[in-house]
Design a protein around this motif. Structure first.
Motif, mmCIF file in Angstrom:
data_model
loop_
_atom_site.group_PDB
_atom_site.id
_atom_site.type_symbol
_atom_site.label_atom_id
_atom_site.label_comp_id
_atom_site.label_asym_id
_atom_site.label_seq_id
_atom_site.Cartn_x
_atom_site.Cartn_y
_atom_site.Cartn_z
ATOM 1 N N VAL A 138 0.836 -1.201 0.000
ATOM 2 C CA VAL A 138 0.000 0.000 0.000
ATOM 3 C C VAL A 138 0.871 1.252 0.000
ATOM 4 O O VAL A 138 0.621 2.214 -0.746
ATOM 5 N N ARG A 139 1.903 1.282 0.827
ATOM 6 C CA ARG A 139 2.785 2.447 0.865
ATOM 7 C C ARG A 139 3.495 2.655 -0.476
ATOM 8 O O ARG A 139 3.648 3.785 -0.955
ATOM 9 N N ARG A 199 4.009 5.674 -5.459
ATOM 10 C CA ARG A 199 4.050 5.620 -6.924
ATOM 11 C C ARG A 199 2.998 6.548 -7.509
ATOM 12 O O ARG A 199 3.242 7.275 -8.482
ATOM 13 N N SER A 200 1.798 6.515 -6.890
ATOM 14 C CA SER A 200 0.733 7.383 -7.383
ATOM 15 C C SER A 200 1.098 8.852 -7.209
ATOM 16 O O SER A 200 0.853 9.692 -8.094
ATOM 17 N N ARG A 220 4.110 10.186 -7.119
ATOM 18 C CA ARG A 220 5.134 10.555 -8.103
ATOM 19 C C ARG A 220 4.525 10.771 -9.484
ATOM 20 O O ARG A 220 4.902 11.669 -10.234
ATOM 21 N N HIS A 221 3.542 9.920 -9.819
ATOM 22 C CA HIS A 221 2.894 10.039 -11.134
ATOM 23 C C HIS A 221 2.114 11.352 -11.238
ATOM 24 O O HIS A 221 2.188 12.064 -12.257
ATOM 25 N N VAL A 222 1.381 11.699 -10.167
ATOM 26 C CA VAL A 222 0.626 12.960 -10.173
ATOM 27 C C VAL A 222 1.578 14.153 -10.259
ATOM 28 O O VAL A 222 1.358 15.133 -11.010
ATOM 29 N N GLN A 223 2.655 14.105 -9.486
ATOM 30 C CA GLN A 223 3.616 15.214 -9.499
ATOM 31 C C GLN A 223 4.264 15.376 -10.862
ATOM 32 O O GLN A 223 4.495 16.504 -11.340
ATOM 33 N N ALA A 224 4.517 14.232 -11.531
ATOM 34 C CA ALA A 224 5.105 14.303 -12.863
ATOM 35 C C ALA A 224 4.147 14.980 -13.841
ATOM 36 O O ALA A 224 4.562 15.768 -14.709
ATOM 37 N N GLN A 225 2.849 14.699 -13.740
ATOM 38 C CA GLN A 225 1.873 15.338 -14.617
ATOM 39 C C GLN A 225 1.780 16.835 -14.341
ATOM 40 O O GLN A 225 1.679 17.666 -15.273
ATOM 41 N N VAL A 226 1.841 17.220 -13.054
ATOM 42 C CA VAL A 226 1.803 18.644 -12.700
ATOM 43 C C VAL A 226 3.030 19.366 -13.252
ATOM 44 O O VAL A 226 2.948 20.455 -13.831
ATOM 45 N N SER A 238 9.884 20.221 -5.501
ATOM 46 C CA SER A 238 8.707 19.394 -5.119
ATOM 47 C C SER A 238 8.850 18.886 -3.700
ATOM 48 O O SER A 238 9.955 18.634 -3.207
ATOM 49 N N ASP A 239 7.698 18.884 -3.035
ATOM 50 C CA ASP A 239 7.670 18.319 -1.683
ATOM 51 C C ASP A 239 7.477 16.805 -1.655
ATOM 52 O O ASP A 239 7.455 16.191 -0.615
ATOM 53 N N VAL A 240 7.313 16.236 -2.853
ATOM 54 C CA VAL A 240 7.058 14.785 -2.925
ATOM 55 C C VAL A 240 8.350 14.045 -2.671
ATOM 56 O O VAL A 240 9.387 14.345 -3.278
ATOM 57 N N VAL A 241 8.323 13.129 -1.789
ATOM 58 C CA VAL A 241 9.511 12.328 -1.505
ATOM 59 C C VAL A 241 9.727 11.360 -2.630
ATOM 60 O O VAL A 241 8.824 10.618 -3.007
ATOM 61 N N PRO A 242 10.895 11.348 -3.259
ATOM 62 C CA PRO A 242 11.116 10.455 -4.387
ATOM 63 C C PRO A 242 11.110 9.010 -3.941
ATOM 64 O O PRO A 242 11.358 8.727 -2.787
#
Length: 371
Positions: free
Chosen positions: A338-339, A344-345, A347-353, A367-371
């Protein structure tokens, strides 16, 4: 388990043995235990009609005397004279073979005398049958006699204890087997009476648990206890027959999850044993410890003038929580999955943004998203 070829051993009962001979090649078994043994014949002869009912019972010289069995305590070298009565209750003539043999207790717990094959090793060899009028002595020493309808014959029995006989119980029996019938399949049916023979001397009385095998079987349900299967042999280590009460007890560390199973054994002859199989619930606490306590019991009208002491054998069973460990692994795997999917989700959303901002010419911020 006994096997049968020409003749098969069946438990002896102190009741009448009913044998139904059907008027066809098939056999309809009676209510009491008998064993059908195939016997090929050159020609098929219709079996006689009617029912054969007979019994063998203790007797005096004048006939049946109401005793249940023959019971004697004898010194080495001593001889005693006895009688048994063979009665044909049927309305037709019947032929029987009568013989003595060593006593055994079968897997079912019933007393028995193996078929008369001349292999008597103990008290059965001490018993001689007299030859009543009309009886024929066969080559192997057995008696064969034919009784008319509703008739009784009294057979003398001589028990001669060898001078070097060991102290203790020496079981034996006298058996009458129905023979003849003329059918393609012969029904080997036997009934007899028991001889309780005890030789005087130093008596030992003990039963112990041997060959203990304990196996752990986890439950598929992680919230339920598993099963410990225990198989062991209760052995009569003395020289008199005894019953036994055996108790298997197990518990986890600190006495947690204790359980026990009690088994009653009706009779174990000297130098013989009975197999016991039992199950106990057990929680998967890595290890369970316990034991088997065996308490000797006096059988029937026997007299045992020595102390009957309980014996114990230790048991240790490893009860690893495989099912519970499997459940933990599944839960951990689901959490990790789940984590991983959430990251993964993200990262995918951030890539689209980032792609949309780049297409609009907007400078990309960290980006604040942790790779």
């Amino acid at each position: 388990m006994r096997t049968a070829t020409h003749r098969a051993a069946v438990p002896l009962r102190r009741v009448l043995l009913l044998v139904v001979l059907a008027a066809s090649a098939s056999l309809i078994g009676p209510a009491l235990p008998v064993v059908a043994a195939p016997e090929l014949r050159d020609t098929a002869t219709p079996p006689p009609s009617g029912t054969v009912t007979w019994t063998v019972q203790p007797a005096s010289a004048d006939g049946p005397d109401g005793r249940i069995s023959l019971r004697h305590t004898l010194d080495p070298g001593e001889t005693v004279e006895e009688h048994v009565a063979l009665t044909n209750f049927s309305d037709r003539e019947a032929t029987f073979v009568v013989y003595a043999g060593d006593g055994v207790v079968g897997d079912s717990g019933d007393f028995d005398v193996p078929p008369g094959d001349g292999s008597r090793q103990d008290a059965g060899a001490w018993v001689d049958l007299g030859q009543p009028e009309g009886a024929e002595r066969l080559d192997d020493g057995r008696l064969q006699l034919t009784l008319g309808p509703s008739s009784t014959v009294t057979i003398p029995v001589t028990v001669s204890v060898p001078a070097d006989a060991t102290p203790g119980d020496h079981p034996a029996g006298v058996v009458a087997e129905l023979v003849g019938g003329g059918s393609e399949v012969r029904l080997a049916a036997r009934v007899g009476t028991r001889l309780h023979l005890r030789v005087t001397g130093q008596i030992d009385a003990a039963v112990v648990a041997d060959d203990v095998d304990a196996r752990w079987e986890p439950s598929w349900n992680p919230f339920a206890p598993g099963t410990v299967r225990v198989r062991y042999v209760v052995r009569n280590a003395g020289d008199v027959r005894l019953g036994a009460r055996s108790t298997v007890h197990l518990a986890g560390p600190g006495g947690v999850g204790s359980a026990e199973a009690v088994t009653e054994i009706r009779e174990v002859l000297p130098d013989r044993s009975a197999v016991v199989e039992t199950t106990l619930p057990a929680w998967p606490l890595v290890r369970a410890d316990g034991g088997i306590d065996v308490t000797p019991l006096v059988v029937g009208e026997d007299v045992v003038d020595v102390a009957l002491e309980r014996t114990s054998s230790a048991i240790t069973v490893w009860t690893p929580p495989w099912t519970q460990l499997g459940l933990v692994l599944v839960v951990l795997s689901v959490v990790v999955l789940v984590r991983w999917l959430r990251r993964r989700s993200a990262r995918h959303v951030q890539a689209q943004v980032d792609a949309a901002l780049a297409a609009a010419g907007v400078p990309r911020e960290p980006s604040d998203v942790v790779p």
